[in-house]
Design an enzyme around this catalytic site. Structure first.
Site, short mmCIF file in Angstrom:
data_model
loop_
_atom_site.label_atom_id
_atom_site.label_comp_id
_atom_site.label_asym_id
_atom_site.label_seq_id
_atom_site.Cartn_x
_atom_site.Cartn_y
_atom_site.Cartn_z
N GLU A 158 -7.55 8.38 6.32
CA GLU A 158 -7.62 8.96 7.52
C GLU A 158 -8.19 10.50 7.51
O GLU A 158 -7.71 11.28 7.94
CB GLU A 158 -6.79 8.74 8.34
CG GLU A 158 -6.02 7.47 8.72
CD GLU A 158 -4.78 7.43 9.68
OE1 GLU A 158 -4.34 8.75 9.97
OE2 GLU A 158 -4.32 6.16 9.84
N ASN A 201 -7.51 1.36 10.01
CA ASN A 201 -6.16 1.69 10.45
C ASN A 201 -6.50 1.88 12.00
O ASN A 201 -7.39 2.44 12.58
CB ASN A 201 -5.63 3.06 10.20
CG ASN A 201 -5.23 2.97 8.75
OD1 ASN A 201 -5.19 2.18 8.07
ND2 ASN A 201 -4.92 4.15 8.31
N ARG A 240 0.80 -1.23 0.07
CA ARG A 240 0.21 0.02 -0.09
C ARG A 240 0.82 1.34 0.10
O ARG A 240 1.70 1.43 0.92
CB ARG A 240 -1.12 0.06 1.37
CG ARG A 240 -1.82 1.33 1.53
CD ARG A 240 -2.88 1.02 2.72
NE ARG A 240 -3.42 2.49 2.59
CZ ARG A 240 -3.34 3.39 3.73
NH1 ARG A 240 -2.87 2.96 4.76
NH2 ARG A 240 -3.94 4.52 3.64
N TYR A 251 -4.52 1.53 15.85
CA TYR A 251 -3.38 1.77 16.73
C TYR A 251 -3.37 1.58 18.19
O TYR A 251 -2.72 0.93 19.04
CB TYR A 251 -2.55 3.03 16.49
CG TYR A 251 -2.14 3.22 15.16
CD1 TYR A 251 -0.77 2.59 14.77
CD2 TYR A 251 -2.70 3.60 13.87
CE1 TYR A 251 -0.12 2.60 13.52
CE2 TYR A 251 -2.08 3.71 12.66
CZ TYR A 251 -0.92 3.08 12.54
OH TYR A 251 -0.41 3.22 11.32
N HIS A 276 -3.14 11.04 0.69
CA HIS A 276 -2.61 10.69 1.96
C HIS A 276 -1.91 11.97 2.64
O HIS A 276 -0.69 12.21 2.79
CB HIS A 276 -1.47 9.47 2.16
CG HIS A 276 -1.25 8.98 3.41
ND1 HIS A 276 -1.21 7.69 3.96
CD2 HIS A 276 -0.99 9.44 4.65
CE1 HIS A 276 -1.01 7.54 5.05
NE2 HIS A 276 -0.66 8.53 5.64
N GLU A 295 -3.69 -0.24 8.06
CA GLU A 295 -2.44 0.02 8.70
C GLU A 295 -2.46 -0.52 10.24
O GLU A 295 -3.59 -0.34 10.97
CB GLU A 295 -2.25 1.58 8.90
CG GLU A 295 -1.60 2.35 7.90
CD GLU A 295 -1.72 3.73 8.16
OE1 GLU A 295 -1.50 4.37 9.24
OE2 GLU A 295 -1.82 4.66 7.36
O1 IFM Z 1 2.42 7.60 10.19
C1 IFM Z 1 0.98 7.73 10.27
C2 IFM Z 1 0.16 7.41 8.96
O2 IFM Z 1 0.88 8.34 8.14
C3 IFM Z 1 -1.30 7.49 9.20
N1 IFM Z 1 -1.56 6.71 10.14
C4 IFM Z 1 -0.88 6.69 11.34
C5 IFM Z 1 0.51 6.49 11.16
C6 IFM Z 1 1.34 6.49 12.62
O3 IFM Z 1 1.05 7.66 13.17
#
Ligand code: IFM
Length: 482
Positions: A175, A304, A86, A306, A130, A380
């Site tokens: 995002e 995505n 990606r 985290y 992005h 992600e």
């Molecule tokens: O680096 C970023 C990415 O560009 C978008 N999602 C979160 C990642 C980590 O912060």
């Protein structure tokens, strides 16, 4: 369940045949070469060159110099054994001012990348936006004005006609929450504006851009699989108190429901519309027919993930402290009137993000139950840690291996629960420009020595390669004995 009830067992869990393993990057974070071959300036060039905006004054001027090292990076992908890669296209390489005819040399770069991937049997997964908006468009109002969505649709047409069916999957936006709420709401991302009403307008115009791009993509590339990538989270209240439950709902509304509801249900959440009613221009920019465009069918959703969040109402911070939590003293979004809690005993990454993989399973099950059953790709997931090259020349990032292992297991849990997850992309292939943190945070499974550009594969790279090869994830879990 107490500790005596727990048995630690090691399990090997196989993923379904055809499960897509990948890794992800983004143009401004890795390419460098910001003035090469006719590329125009983007809002991130301007922002990163603004004194005080980015840690250490770092910029993406050189980054990983991927623009000149693309063949070396393609070889790394082949060595890793991924089925998909990606990447994102830099809009200002294609249209230096955000409008007008295509800059052929810019397109040629991505043609070379796509061909390089295909010749290595790696499926290109292309993100169209992005975050590197051409600066000229920002000067004309950026995402706060409707015209930018129209310009985006024209840009998408140029890229789609050029790369066409050689690209397997197309992601319109990455995002949009960050572009709108972090870029225009709190100014911690480009263009660095602090205005909640503008952020809400940007939220809508970004989604409108997504909606306008869909028929264009489908017309230019009938075989295209098209989706959007959202950064989503799992928000838990710090207690059952009704104020804390309401606070968690507001946080969820801002991050999750302002995007999931229009995309999958064709409406903005009523509580959020009420919350932002006095922020101008805000959602008053929505016009008849917009939500129909935004909610057109998708082929997949990119998620995505985290970290999870635990929050309380701002008025209840003291009670949370008494209950043993560390409580944030301030919040990014004062209007949401909440405080984030640090869960005692939970590990954190170098971003200070809590590590809790079960939040990913919870989120995926919820998306299936409340929003959509289209295939989901984790576009992600990954972690920054304080990596270093040891005296033997190795980067032994076992903390990242553990993070990936837990989160890939959490994806497996979701599949077991019947969620249609079809792939997983590690963020990120390379250490890179981590936005306002500059080069101080390393997310890569490949170390980059920024002064020289030299790449060095980390332990996590080898672990992920083995995971891909075996199509299984091995992990230790605690299972209640019966
Ligand atoms: O680096 C970023 C990415 O560009 C978008 N999602 C979160 C990642 C980590 O912060």
């Amino acid at each position: 369940m107490n500790n005596q009830d727990l048995n630690s067992k090691s399990l090997n869990r196989r993923f379904p045949p055809g499960f897509l393993w990948g890794t992800a990057t983004a143009s401004y974070q890795i390419e460098g070469a910001v003035k090469a071959d006719g590329r125009g300036p983007s809002i991130w060039d301007t922002y990163s060159h603004t004194p005080g905006a980015v840690w250490n004054g770092d910029t993406g001027d050189v980054a990983c110099d991927h623009y000149h090292r693309v063949d070396e990076d393609l070889d790394l992908l082949a060595e890793l054994g991924v089925g998909a890669y990606r990447f994102s296209v830099a809009w200002p390489r294609i249209q230096p001012t955000g409008k007008g005819p295509a800059n052929q040399v810019g397109l040629d770069f991505y043609r070379r990348l796509v061909d390089g991937l295909r010749s290595r049997n790696i499926e290109p997964t292309l993100t169209l936006y992005h975050w590197d908006l051409p600066q000229q468009l920002e000067d004309e109002g950026g995402w706060c004005v409707r015209d930018t969505a129209e310009r985006f649709a024209e840009y998408v047409d140029l890229v789609a006609r050029s790369l066409g069916s050689d690209v397997e999957r197309w992601i319109t936006l990455n995002e949009p929450w960050c572009s709108s709420w972090v870029g225009y709401g709190i100014g911690r991302h480009a263009p660095g504006i602090q205005d909640i009403g503008m952020a809400a307008a940007a939220n809508h115009h970004l989604l409108l851009a997504h909606g306008m791009a869909l028929p264009i993509l489908r017309a230019a590339v009938p075989s295209a699989k098209v989706g959007i990538t959202l950064n989503l989270g799992d928000h838990q209240p710090g207690s059952e108190h009704e104020l804390d439950v309401a606070a968690a709902r507001r946080a969820d509304g801002n991050l999750n429901r302002l995007f999931l509801e229009p995309v999958f249900h064709g409406q903005y959440p009523q509580d959020m519309l009420a919350h932002y009613a006095t922020s101008k221009p805000g959602f008053s920019v929505v016009q008849d027919g917009d939500l129909e465009l935004i909610s057109q069918p998708l082929d997949f959703l990119g998620v995505n993930y985290y970290f999870p969040s635990t929050v309380v109402d701002a008025s209840r911070a003291k009670e949370a402290r008494v209950a043993g939590y560390r409580v944030a003293l301030t919040e990014q979004f004062p209007d949401l009137h909440l405080r984030s809690l640090e869960t005692p005993g939970r590990d954190r990454t170098a971003m200070d993000w809590e590590i809790e993989a079960s939040g990913l399973t919870t989120l995926l099950v919820r998306i299936r139950d409340e929003y959509t059953t289209v295939p989901i790709y984790i576009t992600e997931n990954g972690a920054a840690f304080d990596d270093y090259v040891d005296p033997n020349g190795h980067v032994l990032d076992f903390n990242r291996v553990a993070y990936l292992q837990e989160h890939i297991s959490a994806v497996h849990d979701a599949i077991d629960a019947g969620v249609n997850v079809q792939g997983y992309f590690v963020w990120s292939l390379l250490d890179n420009f981590e936005w306002s943190y500059g080069y101080s945070r390393r997310f890569g499974i490949v170390w980059v020595d920024f002064p020289s550009g030299t790449r060095l594969t980390k332990e996590s790279f080898r672990w992920y390669r083995d995971t891909i090869q075996s199509n299984t994830v091995e992990y230790a879990t605690s299972i209640g004995s019966t």
